[in-house]
Design a protein around this motif. Structure first.
Motif, PDB file in Angstrom:
ATOM      1  N   GLU A 191       0.818  -1.213   0.000  1.00  0.00           N
ATOM      2  CA  GLU A 191       0.000   0.000   0.000  1.00  0.00           C
ATOM      3  C   GLU A 191       0.854   1.267   0.000  1.00  0.00           C
ATOM      4  N   PHE A 192       2.118   1.141   0.348  1.00  0.00           N
ATOM      5  CA  PHE A 192       3.058   2.265   0.267  1.00  0.00           C
ATOM      6  C   PHE A 192       3.710   2.314  -1.109  1.00  0.00           C
ATOM      7  N   ASN A 193       4.266   1.193  -1.547  1.00  0.00           N
ATOM      8  CA  ASN A 193       5.007   1.119  -2.797  1.00  0.00           C
ATOM      9  C   ASN A 193       4.143   1.482  -3.999  1.00  0.00           C
ATOM     10  N   ARG A 194       2.899   1.052  -3.990  1.00  0.00           N
ATOM     11  CA  ARG A 194       2.047   1.220  -5.172  1.00  0.00           C
ATOM     12  C   ARG A 194       1.206   2.487  -5.133  1.00  0.00           C
ATOM     13  N   ASP A 195       1.314   3.258  -4.054  1.00  0.00           N
ATOM     14  CA  ASP A 195       0.482   4.452  -3.934  1.00  0.00           C
ATOM     15  C   ASP A 195       1.350   5.700  -3.721  1.00  0.00           C
ATOM     16  N   ILE A 196       1.561   6.086  -2.479  1.00  0.00           N
ATOM     17  CA  ILE A 196       2.226   7.358  -2.208  1.00  0.00           C
ATOM     18  C   ILE A 196       3.670   7.380  -2.732  1.00  0.00           C
ATOM     19  N   TRP A 197       4.388   6.257  -2.627  1.00  0.00           N
ATOM     20  CA  TRP A 197       5.767   6.183  -3.129  1.00  0.00           C
ATOM     21  C   TRP A 197       5.788   6.313  -4.651  1.00  0.00           C
ATOM     22  N   ALA A 198       4.884   5.596  -5.318  1.00  0.00           N
ATOM     23  CA  ALA A 198       4.786   5.695  -6.778  1.00  0.00           C
ATOM     24  C   ALA A 198       4.391   7.109  -7.199  1.00  0.00           C
ATOM     25  N   HIS A 199       3.530   7.735  -6.406  1.00  0.00           N
ATOM     26  CA  HIS A 199       3.096   9.102  -6.711  1.00  0.00           C
ATOM     27  C   HIS A 199       4.277  10.075  -6.614  1.00  0.00           C
ATOM     28  N   LEU A 200       5.134   9.883  -5.639  1.00  0.00           N
ATOM     29  CA  LEU A 200       6.321  10.728  -5.508  1.00  0.00           C
ATOM     30  C   LEU A 200       7.253  10.534  -6.702  1.00  0.00           C
ATOM     31  N   GLU A 201       7.446   9.290  -7.109  1.00  0.00           N
ATOM     32  CA  GLU A 201       8.288   9.019  -8.279  1.00  0.00           C
ATOM     33  C   GLU A 201       7.717   9.691  -9.521  1.00  0.00           C
ATOM     34  N   ASP A 202       6.397   9.595  -9.693  1.00  0.00           N
ATOM     35  CA  ASP A 202       5.746  10.257 -10.835  1.00  0.00           C
ATOM     36  C   ASP A 202       5.949  11.769 -10.779  1.00  0.00           C
ATOM     37  N   ALA A 203       5.841  12.333  -9.573  1.00  0.00           N
ATOM     38  CA  ALA A 203       5.963  13.779  -9.411  1.00  0.00           C
ATOM     39  C   ALA A 203       7.354  14.271  -9.822  1.00  0.00           C
ATOM     40  N   LEU A 204       8.399  13.532  -9.459  1.00  0.00           N
ATOM     41  CA  LEU A 204       9.755  13.946  -9.813  1.00  0.00           C
ATOM     42  C   LEU A 204       9.981  13.835 -11.320  1.00  0.00           C
ATOM     43  N   ARG A 205       9.426  12.791 -11.944  1.00  0.00           N
ATOM     44  CA  ARG A 205       9.534  12.712 -13.408  1.00  0.00           C
ATOM     45  C   ARG A 205       8.773  13.866 -14.061  1.00  0.00           C
ATOM     46  N   GLY A 206       7.607  14.190 -13.502  1.00  0.00           N
ATOM     47  CA  GLY A 206       6.841  15.313 -14.016  1.00  0.00           C
ATOM     48  C   GLY A 206       7.604  16.619 -13.900  1.00  0.00           C
ATOM     49  N   TYR A 207       8.337  16.773 -12.812  1.00  0.00           N
ATOM     50  CA  TYR A 207       9.156  17.980 -12.614  1.00  0.00           C
ATOM     51  C   TYR A 207      10.207  18.095 -13.711  1.00  0.00           C
ATOM     52  N   VAL A 208      10.852  16.986 -14.026  1.00  0.00           N
ATOM     53  CA  VAL A 208      11.897  16.981 -15.059  1.00  0.00           C
ATOM     54  C   VAL A 208      11.316  17.376 -16.410  1.00  0.00           C
TER      55      VAL A 208
ATOM     56  N   ALA B  88       4.258   3.024   4.897  1.00  0.00           N
ATOM     57  CA  ALA B  88       2.869   2.740   5.259  1.00  0.00           C
ATOM     58  C   ALA B  88       1.936   3.435   4.281  1.00  0.00           C
ATOM     59  N   SER B  89       0.689   3.008   4.287  1.00  0.00           N
ATOM     60  CA  SER B  89      -0.339   3.651   3.471  1.00  0.00           C
ATOM     61  C   SER B  89      -0.535   5.090   3.938  1.00  0.00           C
ATOM     62  N   SER B  90      -0.843   5.991   3.000  1.00  0.00           N
ATOM     63  CA  SER B  90      -1.051   7.378   3.373  1.00  0.00           C
ATOM     64  C   SER B  90      -1.963   8.070   2.370  1.00  0.00           C
ATOM     65  N   THR B  91      -2.825   8.938   2.882  1.00  0.00           N
ATOM     66  CA  THR B  91      -3.658   9.781   2.035  1.00  0.00           C
ATOM     67  C   THR B  91      -3.193  11.238   2.109  1.00  0.00           C
ATOM     68  N   SER B  92      -2.074  11.481   2.760  1.00  0.00           N
ATOM     69  CA  SER B  92      -1.567  12.838   2.938  1.00  0.00           C
ATOM     70  C   SER B  92      -0.973  13.380   1.639  1.00  0.00           C
ATOM     71  N   LEU B  93      -0.881  14.702   1.551  1.00  0.00           N
ATOM     72  CA  LEU B  93      -0.257  15.349   0.412  1.00  0.00           C
ATOM     73  C   LEU B  93       1.250  15.119   0.436  1.00  0.00           C
ATOM     74  N   LEU B  94       1.853  15.096  -0.744  1.00  0.00           N
ATOM     75  CA  LEU B  94       3.308  14.939  -0.808  1.00  0.00           C
ATOM     76  C   LEU B  94       4.030  16.043  -0.053  1.00  0.00           C
ATOM     77  N   THR B  95       3.470  17.250  -0.082  1.00  0.00           N
ATOM     78  CA  THR B  95       4.115  18.370   0.591  1.00  0.00           C
ATOM     79  C   THR B  95       4.174  18.199   2.107  1.00  0.00           C
ATOM     80  N   SER B  96       3.350  17.308   2.658  1.00  0.00           N
ATOM     81  CA  SER B  96       3.392  17.089   4.109  1.00  0.00           C
ATOM     82  C   SER B  96       4.608  16.264   4.519  1.00  0.00           C
ATOM     83  N   PHE B  97       5.315  15.701   3.534  1.00  0.00           N
ATOM     84  CA  PHE B  97       6.483  14.867   3.825  1.00  0.00           C
ATOM     85  C   PHE B  97       7.800  15.575   3.521  1.00  0.00           C
TER      86      PHE B  97
END
Length: 419
Positions: A179-196, A251-260
C-alpha cells in the motif's frame, strides 16, 4: 506489316528495359534504407552509451554520499549505490532523471536478479517470496508480505534498455508495504519525473531507506533482509538551484506529498551521511536548507491542502477523509474542509471541491442550477479559499463522495477555536 512488327519489338524491349531499371532502382533504395536503419541503430546505441557515461561522470562531479559506513560502492550503467551488507540492501542509491524520460522506448522488463557486483552477495528472490511448481504445471507463490520496492525507479530509465534492466537488480530493492510502494511512493516518483519534463532539466536524486540496528527482518527470507520504517528521496535541480527531501513512512497514506517535505540538512543529521559533498559550499548549503515542496509537485495539486485535523473538529463534525465512510447512510452529516476549486458549468450547475482540486477531488459539493437562486452570494466566487462546513446526505458520484445542497443554510464558514 514488317515495319509494325519491328516497331512492336523495339517498344517491348524499351518497356522491359525501363521496368528492369525501375526494379533495380527500388532494390537499390531498399538496400540504402536498410543501411541507413542499421547506421541509425548503431548511432543510437553509441549515443546511449555516451549518455550513460555522462550520467556516471556527473554523479561523481556532484559527489557521492559520504559517510563512515563501510559499505561497498557499486557503479552500474546509470546508477551508483552503497550496499549495506548487514541490512542486505543499499544504504543509498543515486541516479539522474534526465529529460530523456520522455523517450519511453522500452517497457518494464521485470528481469529481477541478483547483483553479481556485490562481493558478499546481494539479496535475492527467496528473500521476498517462494515459488513452487504444482503438478498441473501452474506456479504457486508464497509471499512474505512485502513488495520488492525499487529505490531508483525503473521508469526513470525507460530510455535505455541496459539501464532499465539493471534497475531490477536486487541491490536496488528494499522491502516495502504494497500500500506504500504502489500508492504514495509511486506518486512521488511520478511527481519527480513530471518535474523533469515540466522544467526540461535533469534531477540528481538520492534514494535511501532509513537503516538502523533495531529494524525487524523478513525472517522467512534466506538473507533476513531488514524492513525499513521510513524512506527518503532527495533531489537537487542545479539549473534552477532548488533542493528538497521527502521523508515518508513505509505505510499507506492519504496525505499530500508536501506534508512529507523536509530539508536535505535534516536528512544528513538523521542518517549521518553527507550528500553532494563536491558541490561548492555556498551552493550546497543553500540547496540543503530548502523545504518548500510546492514547486516539486504536479501543478494540479499545488492548491491542495491537508484535511482539517479530526481532533480539532466539534463533536459530530467530520473531515473530507471521513466523508467516504458516510456514503449512503441516508442521514444528514456535516463535512468540513477548505474550498480549493470551484466550477460553474455551462448549464449553470456549481461544483465545489474541498481540500483536493479536480481531478484529484476527495469531496465535492454540488449546487444545481435551479437552486443557485437560494444563495445570497455567488458560491463559486465567494466560497473559494474559505474553510467551510456543509450539512446534508453524502452520496457517491464517479467514485467521489459528494453532497448536493439546495440553499445557503446548508453551508457555514468554519473557524477553528483558539486553543
Amino acid at each position: 506489316m514488317r515495319k509494325l512488327f519491328i516497331l512492336s519489338i523495339i517498344l517491348f524491349c524499351f518497356t522491359s528495359s525501363k521496368a528492369q531499371t525501375l526494379s533495380e532502382q527500388i532494390q537499390t533504395f531498399k538496400q540504402e534504407q536498410e543501411s541507413l536503419e542499421q547506421k541509425l541503430i548503431i548511432t543510437t546505441n553509441e549515443l546511449d552509451s555516451l549518455k550513460l557515461l555522462k550520467i556516471i561522470e556527473d554523479l561523481n562531479i556532484v559527489g557521492l554520499p559520504k559517510s563512515d559506513f563501510k559499505d561497498q560502492i557499486i557503479t552500474h550503467s546509470a546508477m551508483i549505490l552503497g550496499y549495506a551488507e548487514e541490512f542486505e540492501q543499499a544504504r543509498w542509491v543515486t541516479h539522474i532523471i534526465t529529460p530523456d524520460i520522455v523517450q519511453t522506448s522500452f517497457g518494464r522488463s521485470n528481469d529481477f536478479r541478483e547483483d553479481d557486483k556485490v562481493s558478499t552477495g546481494s539479496s535475492k528472490q527467496e528473500d521476498y517470496f517462494l515459488v513452487d511448481t504444482l503438478e498441473n504445471g501452474k506456479l504457486e507463490y508464497d509471499g512474505f508480505g512485502y513488495d520488492r520496492g525499487h529505490l531508483a525507479p525503473s521508469a526513470d530509465f525507460r530510455w535505455s534498455e541496459k539501464a532499465l534492466s539493471e534497475s531490477f537488480l536486487y541491490s536496488n530493492m528494499s522491502p516495502q508495504k504494497a500500500e506504500f510502494n504502489r500508492d504514495i511512493w509511486a506518486h512521488l516518483e511520478d511527481a519527480l519525473r513530471g518535474y523533469v519534463i515540466k522544467n526540461n532539466t535533469p534531477l540528481y536524486v538520492v534514494t535511501l531507506p532509513i537503516l538502523s540496528q533495531d529494524l525487524p527482518k523478513i525472517e522467512r527470507g534466506v538473507n533476513k533482509v531488514a524492513i525499513p520504517k521510513q524512506y527518503v528521496k532527495i533531489a537537487i535541480d542545479l539549473k534552477n538551484n532548488r533542493g528538497i527531501a521527502f521523508l515518508l513512512p513505509n505505510a499507506s497514506s492519504t496525505s499530500l506529498l508536501t506534508s512529507f517535505t523536509t530539508s536535505i540538512d535534516e536528512i544528513e543529521k538523521l542518517t549521518q551521511i553527507d550528500f553532494f559533498p563536491s558541490l561548492e559550499d555556498e551552493l550546497e548549503n543553500k540547496l540543503e536548507l530548502m523545504t518548500d515542496g510546492k514547486e516539486w509537485i504536479p501543478s494540479d495539486e499545488q492548491q491542495d491542502v491537508e484535511p482539517i485535523a479530526v481532533m480539532s473538529l466539534p463533536k459530530g463534525y467530520f473531515n473530507t477523509n471521513q466523508a467516504k465512510y458516510k456514503v449512503g447512510n441516508n442521514k444528514n452529516v456535516t463535512i468540513c474542509g477548505t474550498v480549493v476549486s470551484t466550477k460553474l458549468s455551462g448549464k449553470g450547475n456549481i461544483f465545489i471541491n474541498l481540500d483536493r482540486a479536480f481531478p484529484n477531488q476527495v469531496f465535492t459539493v454540488s449546487i444545481f442550477a435551479n437552486n443557485v437562486k437560494n444563495f445570497p452570494y455567488k458560491p463559486e466566487e465567494y466560497l473559494k479559499g474559505k474553510t467551510i462546513c456543509v450539512t446534508g446526505k453524502v452520496s457517491e458520484f464517479n467514485g467521489t463522495p459528494s453532497m448536493s445542497i439546495e440553499n445557503g443554510k446548508s453551508i457555514f464558514l468554519y473557524e477553528k477555536e483558539e486553543e
